[in-house]
Design an enzyme around this catalytic site. Structure first.
Site, PDB file in Angstrom:
ATOM      1  N   ASN A  97      -7.954  -2.458  13.966  1.00  0.00           N
ATOM      2  CA  ASN A  97      -9.640  -2.756  13.484  1.00  0.00           C
ATOM      3  C   ASN A  97      -9.545  -3.933  12.385  1.00  0.00           C
ATOM      4  O   ASN A  97     -10.598  -3.980  11.976  1.00  0.00           O
ATOM      5  CB  ASN A  97      -9.890  -1.494  12.686  1.00  0.00           C
ATOM      6  CG  ASN A  97      -9.107  -1.228  11.587  1.00  0.00           C
ATOM      7  OD1 ASN A  97      -8.519  -1.718  11.209  1.00  0.00           O
ATOM      8  ND2 ASN A  97      -9.797  -0.027  10.822  1.00  0.00           N
ATOM      9  N   GLU A 152      -9.802  -1.594   4.757  1.00  0.00           N
ATOM     10  CA  GLU A 152     -10.310  -1.357   5.953  1.00  0.00           C
ATOM     11  C   GLU A 152     -11.855  -2.289   6.123  1.00  0.00           C
ATOM     12  O   GLU A 152     -12.468  -2.788   5.069  1.00  0.00           O
ATOM     13  CB  GLU A 152     -10.862  -0.009   5.726  1.00  0.00           C
ATOM     14  CG  GLU A 152      -9.754   1.042   5.938  1.00  0.00           C
ATOM     15  CD  GLU A 152      -8.744   1.362   7.078  1.00  0.00           C
ATOM     16  OE1 GLU A 152      -9.048   0.308   8.146  1.00  0.00           O
ATOM     17  OE2 GLU A 152      -8.527   2.544   7.303  1.00  0.00           O
ATOM     18  N   HIS A 165      -7.739  -4.469   9.773  1.00  0.00           N
ATOM     19  CA  HIS A 165      -7.124  -4.184   8.296  1.00  0.00           C
ATOM     20  C   HIS A 165      -5.948  -4.809   8.072  1.00  0.00           C
ATOM     21  O   HIS A 165      -5.142  -5.187   8.938  1.00  0.00           O
ATOM     22  CB  HIS A 165      -7.103  -2.662   8.078  1.00  0.00           C
ATOM     23  CG  HIS A 165      -5.800  -1.827   8.568  1.00  0.00           C
ATOM     24  ND1 HIS A 165      -6.242  -0.891   9.241  1.00  0.00           N
ATOM     25  CD2 HIS A 165      -4.888  -2.262   8.371  1.00  0.00           C
ATOM     26  CE1 HIS A 165      -4.921  -0.261   9.443  1.00  0.00           C
ATOM     27  NE2 HIS A 165      -4.183  -0.939   9.037  1.00  0.00           N
ATOM     28  N   ASP A 196       0.817  -1.051   0.013  1.00  0.00           N
ATOM     29  CA  ASP A 196       0.095   0.035   0.008  1.00  0.00           C
ATOM     30  C   ASP A 196       0.760   1.315  -0.026  1.00  0.00           C
ATOM     31  O   ASP A 196       2.167   1.354   0.265  1.00  0.00           O
ATOM     32  CB  ASP A 196      -0.969  -0.199   1.371  1.00  0.00           C
ATOM     33  CG  ASP A 196      -0.311  -0.364   2.487  1.00  0.00           C
ATOM     34  OD1 ASP A 196       0.965  -0.325   2.492  1.00  0.00           O
ATOM     35  OD2 ASP A 196      -0.976  -0.706   3.497  1.00  0.00           O
TER      36      ASP A 196
END
Ligand code: GLP
Length: 221
Positions: free
Chosen positions: A122, A129, A124, A63
């Site tokens: 979270n 996400e 990810h 990313d």
């Protein structure tokens, strides 16, 4: 069922991951997908120390932030500082998700020999996400509040954390022949266990990893 291997020290976590990379580098031709963040730093340190031959491999990054004010915060910069500048890899064999040109290299991680991953608090992976599709391809995404808050430790303030990023999708990540997931610290333990032992749900992107048949998970406190 997958298991989480508990590693005694952060150094050893890096060393275990570096073993997987080293094995892949010995193939006549290979491709490896790399993560960023604080967790893989001990792996990069170890890889640099081992002085390996990188000439038969091509690397891809998971990313990249968009619209960064300071280029030194980019994952391009991170990878050069922590790994590439200290190896014999040539620059035309390292690939990044530049948001201006990423559509040309869209699913560049397809069928990589090895993919090393971290996990966000979270759930990810890369910048996929919660709520995104398990079928997702490489694309531009909006970062969640939680991710921007968590990653603000690398910036002067949360305002400096980009709102958007380019991320490799879950589909190309899952197509990797082998996946190694690294997690460090108690703050990751709960989400890691949820992702690996509970329901496979798009609410926890990392839970898709349960479907991979060549997955290793290394955790240290
Ligand atoms: C970022 C990266 C992820 C990484 C995550 C965890 O959001 N895009 O690829 O896994 O951070 O980072 P850390 O290891 O610093 O907790």
């Amino acid at each position: 069922m997958h298991k989480i291997t508990i590693i005694k020290s952060y150094f050893e976590l890096g060393s275990k991951a570096a073993d997987c990379v080293e094995k892949t580098l010995l193939l006549p031709k290979s491709s490896i997908i790399f993560p960023t963040g604080s967790t893989p730093i001990s792996m990069y340190k170890e890889l640099v120390k081992r002085k390996l031959n990188w000439s038969n491999t091509t690397t891809y990054n998971l990313d990249e932030y968009m619209h960064l004010k300071n280029p030194e915060k980019s994952y391009f910069y991170y990878m050069h500082k922590n790994l590439f500048n200290h190896t014999n890899i040539s620059s035309n064999k390292t690939n990044f998700l530049d948001y201006k040109t990423f559509s040309k290299t869209k699913n560049y991680g397809f069928c990589a020999d090895l993919c090393i991953l971290g996990i966000g608090r979270n759930g990810h992976i890369a910048f996929n996400e919660p709520g995104g599709s398990f079928d997702s391809e490489t694309r531009i995404v909006e970062l969640s509040k939680q991710t921007r808050k968590d990653n603000s430790r690398f910036f002067k303030s949360i305002q400096d954390v980009p709102l958007k990023a380019v991320t490799m999708g879950l589909k190309p990540i899952m197509s990797s022949k082998k996946i190694v997931l690294l997690a460090k610290g108690k703050s990751k333990k709960e989400i890691l266990e949820k992702a690996i032992f509970e329901e496979i749900t798009e609410k926890i992107p990392a839970s898709i990893l349960q479907k991979h048949d060549n997955l290793k998970i290394y955790y240290c406190d």
